[in-house]
Design a protein around this motif. Structure first.
Motif, mmCIF file in Angstrom:
data_model
loop_
_atom_site.group_PDB
_atom_site.id
_atom_site.type_symbol
_atom_site.label_atom_id
_atom_site.label_comp_id
_atom_site.label_asym_id
_atom_site.label_seq_id
_atom_site.Cartn_x
_atom_site.Cartn_y
_atom_site.Cartn_z
ATOM 1 N N ASP A 10 0.836 -1.193 0.000
ATOM 2 C CA ASP A 10 0.000 0.000 0.000
ATOM 3 C C ASP A 10 0.879 1.255 0.000
ATOM 4 O O ASP A 10 1.939 1.273 0.617
ATOM 5 C CB ASP A 10 -0.892 0.024 1.236
ATOM 6 C CG ASP A 10 -1.973 -1.042 1.177
ATOM 7 O OD1 ASP A 10 -2.308 -1.485 0.056
ATOM 8 O OD2 ASP A 10 -2.491 -1.421 2.240
ATOM 9 N N PRO A 11 0.435 2.314 -0.675
ATOM 10 C CA PRO A 11 1.226 3.540 -0.684
ATOM 11 C C PRO A 11 1.325 4.135 0.715
ATOM 12 O O PRO A 11 0.415 4.008 1.530
ATOM 13 C CB PRO A 11 0.461 4.475 -1.618
ATOM 14 C CG PRO A 11 -0.838 3.831 -1.892
ATOM 15 C CD PRO A 11 -0.777 2.414 -1.464
ATOM 16 N N VAL A 12 2.430 4.788 0.971
ATOM 17 C CA VAL A 12 2.660 5.424 2.268
ATOM 18 C C VAL A 12 1.971 6.780 2.265
ATOM 19 O O VAL A 12 2.131 7.559 1.328
ATOM 20 C CB VAL A 12 4.170 5.595 2.537
ATOM 21 C CG1 VAL A 12 4.419 6.359 3.819
ATOM 22 C CG2 VAL A 12 4.841 4.247 2.561
ATOM 23 N N GLN A 13 1.220 7.064 3.308
ATOM 24 C CA GLN A 13 0.546 8.354 3.452
ATOM 25 C C GLN A 13 1.219 9.117 4.582
ATOM 26 O O GLN A 13 0.977 8.841 5.751
ATOM 27 C CB GLN A 13 -0.933 8.133 3.796
ATOM 28 C CG GLN A 13 -1.719 7.425 2.728
ATOM 29 C CD GLN A 13 -2.164 8.366 1.632
ATOM 30 O OE1 GLN A 13 -2.242 9.570 1.838
ATOM 31 N NE2 GLN A 13 -2.435 7.828 0.472
ATOM 32 N N PRO A 14 2.096 10.097 4.274
ATOM 33 C CA PRO A 14 2.722 10.870 5.348
ATOM 34 C C PRO A 14 1.662 11.694 6.073
ATOM 35 O O PRO A 14 0.683 12.128 5.471
ATOM 36 C CB PRO A 14 3.725 11.764 4.644
ATOM 37 C CG PRO A 14 3.267 11.825 3.236
ATOM 38 C CD PRO A 14 2.499 10.573 2.960
ATOM 39 N N PRO A 15 1.850 11.911 7.359
ATOM 40 C CA PRO A 15 0.855 12.696 8.111
ATOM 41 C C PRO A 15 0.870 14.153 7.686
ATOM 42 O O PRO A 15 1.902 14.700 7.349
ATOM 43 C CB PRO A 15 1.315 12.542 9.555
ATOM 44 C CG PRO A 15 2.767 12.251 9.461
ATOM 45 C CD PRO A 15 2.961 11.481 8.189
#
Length: 66
Positions: A10-15
Motif C-alpha cells: 500500500d502507498p505510504v501516506q505521510p501525516p
C-alpha cells in the motif's frame, strides 16, 4: 492468473503537518508585518496556497532583520 501488482505494498501516506508552527513576524520589520497581514487575509479566505507562500517568504526574507 492474478493481475500483477504495480507497487509492492500500500502507498505510504505521510501525516499532514497542520500543527506545524508558523513563522512569527520579527518585531519592527515592515516586510514581516505585511506578510503576516497577507497570510491572515488569505487564511480567512481559504487560500492555503498563499498562506504557505507567505510562510516561506517570511522565513527567507533578509530585509529588516539583525
Amino acid at each position: 492468473m492474478s493481475e500483477a501488482k504495480t507497487y509492492p505494498s500500500d502507498p505510504v501516506q505521510p501525516p499532514l503537518q497542520l500543527g506545524e508552527l508558523e513563522p512569527a513576524p520579527v518585531e519592527g520589520c515592515p516586510g514581516c508585518a505585511e506578510l503576516a497581514n497577507v497570510r491572515d487575509r488569505a487564511r480567512a479566505g481559504g487560500d492555503m496556497t498563499t498562506v504557505t507562500d507567505c510562510n516561506v517568504y517570511m522565513r527567507r526574507h533578509p530585509e529588516g532583520h539583525q
